[in-house]
Write a protein that holds these residues in place. Sequence first.
Motif, PDB file in Angstrom:
ATOM      1  N   ASP A 100      -3.077 -48.309 -34.039  1.00 49.49           N
ATOM      2  CA  ASP A 100      -2.877 -49.724 -34.375  1.00 49.49           C
ATOM      3  C   ASP A 100      -4.104 -50.315 -35.063  1.00 49.49           C
ATOM      4  O   ASP A 100      -3.962 -51.141 -35.977  1.00 49.49           O
ATOM      5  CB  ASP A 100      -2.529 -50.518 -33.110  1.00 49.49           C
ATOM      6  CG  ASP A 100      -1.157 -50.131 -32.568  1.00 49.49           C
ATOM      7  OD1 ASP A 100      -0.150 -50.417 -33.238  1.00 49.49           O
ATOM      8  OD2 ASP A 100      -1.107 -49.523 -31.490  1.00 49.49           O
ATOM      9  N   HIS A 104      -3.841 -51.658 -38.797  1.00 46.91           N
ATOM     10  CA  HIS A 104      -4.195 -53.071 -38.985  1.00 46.91           C
ATOM     11  C   HIS A 104      -5.326 -53.195 -40.001  1.00 46.91           C
ATOM     12  O   HIS A 104      -5.306 -54.096 -40.860  1.00 46.91           O
ATOM     13  CB  HIS A 104      -4.604 -53.672 -37.642  1.00 46.91           C
ATOM     14  CG  HIS A 104      -4.881 -55.145 -37.691  1.00 46.91           C
ATOM     15  ND1 HIS A 104      -4.045 -56.052 -38.298  1.00 46.91           N
ATOM     16  CD2 HIS A 104      -5.930 -55.880 -37.197  1.00 46.91           C
ATOM     17  CE1 HIS A 104      -4.544 -57.262 -38.182  1.00 46.91           C
ATOM     18  NE2 HIS A 104      -5.688 -57.179 -37.535  1.00 46.91           N
ATOM     19  N   GLU A 107      -3.851 -52.940 -43.402  1.00 45.88           N
ATOM     20  CA  GLU A 107      -3.156 -54.163 -43.798  1.00 45.88           C
ATOM     21  C   GLU A 107      -4.144 -55.261 -44.193  1.00 45.88           C
ATOM     22  O   GLU A 107      -3.906 -56.003 -45.154  1.00 45.88           O
ATOM     23  CB  GLU A 107      -2.255 -54.640 -42.662  1.00 45.88           C
ATOM     24  CG  GLU A 107      -1.014 -53.766 -42.482  1.00 45.88           C
ATOM     25  CD  GLU A 107      -0.064 -54.295 -41.438  1.00 45.88           C
ATOM     26  OE1 GLU A 107       1.142 -54.029 -41.549  1.00 45.88           O
ATOM     27  OE2 GLU A 107      -0.532 -54.969 -40.483  1.00 45.88           O
ATOM     28  N   CYS A 134       5.116 -45.350 -35.430  1.00 43.99           N
ATOM     29  CA  CYS A 134       4.652 -46.105 -36.600  1.00 43.99           C
ATOM     30  C   CYS A 134       5.795 -46.744 -37.382  1.00 43.99           C
ATOM     31  O   CYS A 134       5.671 -47.885 -37.846  1.00 43.99           O
ATOM     32  CB  CYS A 134       3.862 -45.187 -37.529  1.00 43.99           C
ATOM     33  SG  CYS A 134       2.302 -44.586 -36.862  1.00 43.99           S
ATOM     34  N   ARG A 146       5.190 -49.487 -29.072  1.00 41.05           N
ATOM     35  CA  ARG A 146       4.542 -50.175 -30.195  1.00 41.05           C
ATOM     36  C   ARG A 146       4.692 -51.688 -30.057  1.00 41.05           C
ATOM     37  O   ARG A 146       3.731 -52.451 -30.260  1.00 41.05           O
ATOM     38  CB  ARG A 146       5.147 -49.700 -31.520  1.00 41.05           C
ATOM     39  CG  ARG A 146       4.463 -50.275 -32.756  1.00 41.05           C
ATOM     40  CD  ARG A 146       5.247 -49.989 -34.026  1.00 41.05           C
ATOM     41  NE  ARG A 146       6.445 -50.822 -34.122  1.00 41.05           N
ATOM     42  CZ  ARG A 146       7.608 -50.397 -34.586  1.00 41.05           C
ATOM     43  NH1 ARG A 146       7.764 -49.133 -34.966  1.00 41.05           N
ATOM     44  NH2 ARG A 146       8.635 -51.222 -34.655  1.00 41.05           N
ATOM     45  N   LYS A 147       5.900 -52.125 -29.729  1.00 44.64           N
ATOM     46  CA  LYS A 147       6.138 -53.555 -29.581  1.00 44.64           C
ATOM     47  C   LYS A 147       5.339 -54.125 -28.415  1.00 44.64           C
ATOM     48  O   LYS A 147       4.769 -55.225 -28.522  1.00 44.64           O
ATOM     49  CB  LYS A 147       7.634 -53.809 -29.391  1.00 44.64           C
ATOM     50  CG  LYS A 147       8.466 -53.498 -30.634  1.00 44.64           C
ATOM     51  CD  LYS A 147       9.951 -53.724 -30.387  1.00 44.64           C
ATOM     52  CE  LYS A 147      10.768 -53.433 -31.637  1.00 44.64           C
ATOM     53  NZ  LYS A 147      12.222 -53.629 -31.406  1.00 44.64           N
ATOM     54  N   ARG A 151       2.892 -54.974 -31.829  1.00 40.33           N
ATOM     55  CA  ARG A 151       3.390 -54.795 -33.189  1.00 40.33           C
ATOM     56  C   ARG A 151       4.917 -54.673 -33.148  1.00 40.33           C
ATOM     57  O   ARG A 151       5.463 -53.626 -32.788  1.00 40.33           O
ATOM     58  CB  ARG A 151       2.780 -53.552 -33.819  1.00 40.33           C
ATOM     59  CG  ARG A 151       3.336 -53.244 -35.210  1.00 40.33           C
ATOM     60  CD  ARG A 151       2.867 -54.243 -36.237  1.00 40.33           C
ATOM     61  NE  ARG A 151       3.432 -53.951 -37.560  1.00 40.33           N
ATOM     62  CZ  ARG A 151       2.893 -54.345 -38.695  1.00 40.33           C
ATOM     63  NH1 ARG A 151       1.759 -55.046 -38.686  1.00 40.33           N
ATOM     64  NH2 ARG A 151       3.472 -54.057 -39.842  1.00 40.33           N
ATOM     65  N   TYR A 155       5.341 -50.191 -39.154  1.00 39.29           N
ATOM     66  CA  TYR A 155       4.236 -50.150 -40.116  1.00 39.29           C
ATOM     67  C   TYR A 155       4.662 -49.554 -41.467  1.00 39.29           C
ATOM     68  O   TYR A 155       3.998 -49.780 -42.485  1.00 39.29           O
ATOM     69  CB  TYR A 155       3.081 -49.317 -39.575  1.00 39.29           C
ATOM     70  CG  TYR A 155       2.289 -49.979 -38.475  1.00 39.29           C
ATOM     71  CD1 TYR A 155       1.416 -51.030 -38.747  1.00 39.29           C
ATOM     72  CD2 TYR A 155       2.385 -49.546 -37.154  1.00 39.29           C
ATOM     73  CE1 TYR A 155       0.661 -51.625 -37.746  1.00 39.29           C
ATOM     74  CE2 TYR A 155       1.632 -50.134 -36.147  1.00 39.29           C
ATOM     75  CZ  TYR A 155       0.774 -51.170 -36.446  1.00 39.29           C
ATOM     76  OH  TYR A 155       0.028 -51.750 -35.443  1.00 39.29           O
TER      77      TYR A 155
END
Length: 490
Positions: A100, A104, A107, A134, A146-147, A151, A155
């Motif tokens: 992550d 991140h 991004e 991902c 992931r959540k 997130r 991704y």
Amino acid sequence: MKAKVKIHPSEALGQIDPMVYGQYFEHVEDCVYPALLDGNGLRHDVIDVAKGLQVPLVRWPGGCFADIYDWEDGIGPKDERPTRLNWFWGGTESNQFGTDEFLHWCELTGARPYVNVNMGTGSLEQAIRWLDYCNGTAETTDVKRRKANGRFNPYNVEFWGLGNETWGHWEPGHSDAKSYARKLREWAQFFRKVSPDATLLAVGSEGGNDPDWDKTVLRIAGEFIDYLTIHMYGHTTHLFDPDDYYATVSNAVSFEERLSSFCQVIEEAREEYGIDRPIHVSVDEWNIRHLELKPGASEPVLKRSSPRTLKDALFVAGVIHGMHRQSALVKMGCHVFFANGNAVLNVHESGVLNSAIADVFRIYREQLTGTALAVEKIQVPSVKLPVRQKQLESRIQAVDLLDISAVDQGNGQINVAIINRHKSEKVKLSIELAGYKLADSQVLYDDDVLAVNSLEEPNRVVFRDFELQENEGVVKLLPHSITVLQYRLG
């Protein structure tokens, strides 16, 4: 000294993908901690510099480290992440910079992420679950994780590397070409089932020096992959032998020879084995390493902490020019490293220092993406020089003292990058480019080929506006310099 070239706007060599200016992270020494993340979280000073450099792509977590890395160690609450032995590079791994954090970071900077999965100690199941973590949208356990980790949206990681230096005896999962290719075929098929649009990168031979490896991989698994990768490292010995200028800057010639041969093998294999899909090339790892010979030692040692120099910058530009000329196939590059360790950036506790090669990446990223054009060498002086092949091994061969890359940027603009490799002489270069006029020029130069950027002089080795005194198409080039010219129609 005089030279003359003709640029042919109608003769395209290939389209230069911005990803050739990509970078690389690996968990070795201080290249992640504290270069990317410290006690306060992600280093936003580094992120700001990366945004300014327009870093297009980053490969992570390696490298050799990728083949011992368990991605599940690097997700979830940071105080619950395990500390492991980094049993490849030594020391310990805190896992504070994980999936992550990396995604991140990408991004925030605008870089495209390239994830290299663990084909050494890892399993296909672990790799597919990482892909699902991902990119997944179904309510699987890994998507829920992931959540839960903050997130919600996927991704959508596009680039996935399957293996790293599998030909190397030092590598977990080391194998022969046939064994690797069979495993690659299996893994790639399942990646395709889970994520049909994933772009898959496979391990090519060491330095492109083993065509049998490359052909075997393509014969068995070529229909399932998108890229074949190559790793190449140059070496400079100025830490113990100052008289290595020409051997350093000419090292790029060896890179291009190997890269050209590698591309040719791929095209021949595609035709021989009836592979319909294009197979592109990623120069997955490349750099020039500084070697030091300690008193009493018989072998030199790698010094990752020594600063990049002006002559390193000439080498870097030369490698990039080679990728431009092979741009029909070469669509990606990952420079080792981005932060610390013979890197683009030197990151210290209180700030970030651009190294002597940083401005090469900045200017080339801004001004040399487009269509690579043919450059006819009407009169270009060459001399016989020692061209390094591997570490201290050299071969005497003729090397052009000027290396020129011309790129059509579109909108009536052609940019031309010129490396003058001569250590002490200026060159009067006549450039024939019908219908275009010189509009701007910049140069990277210092009197000292070992000049570096430092805390005291952070902008010593950078591109500067420079009056070339053009007269009827003739420009005067400084010695040991890189010059970038902008031409516009009219």
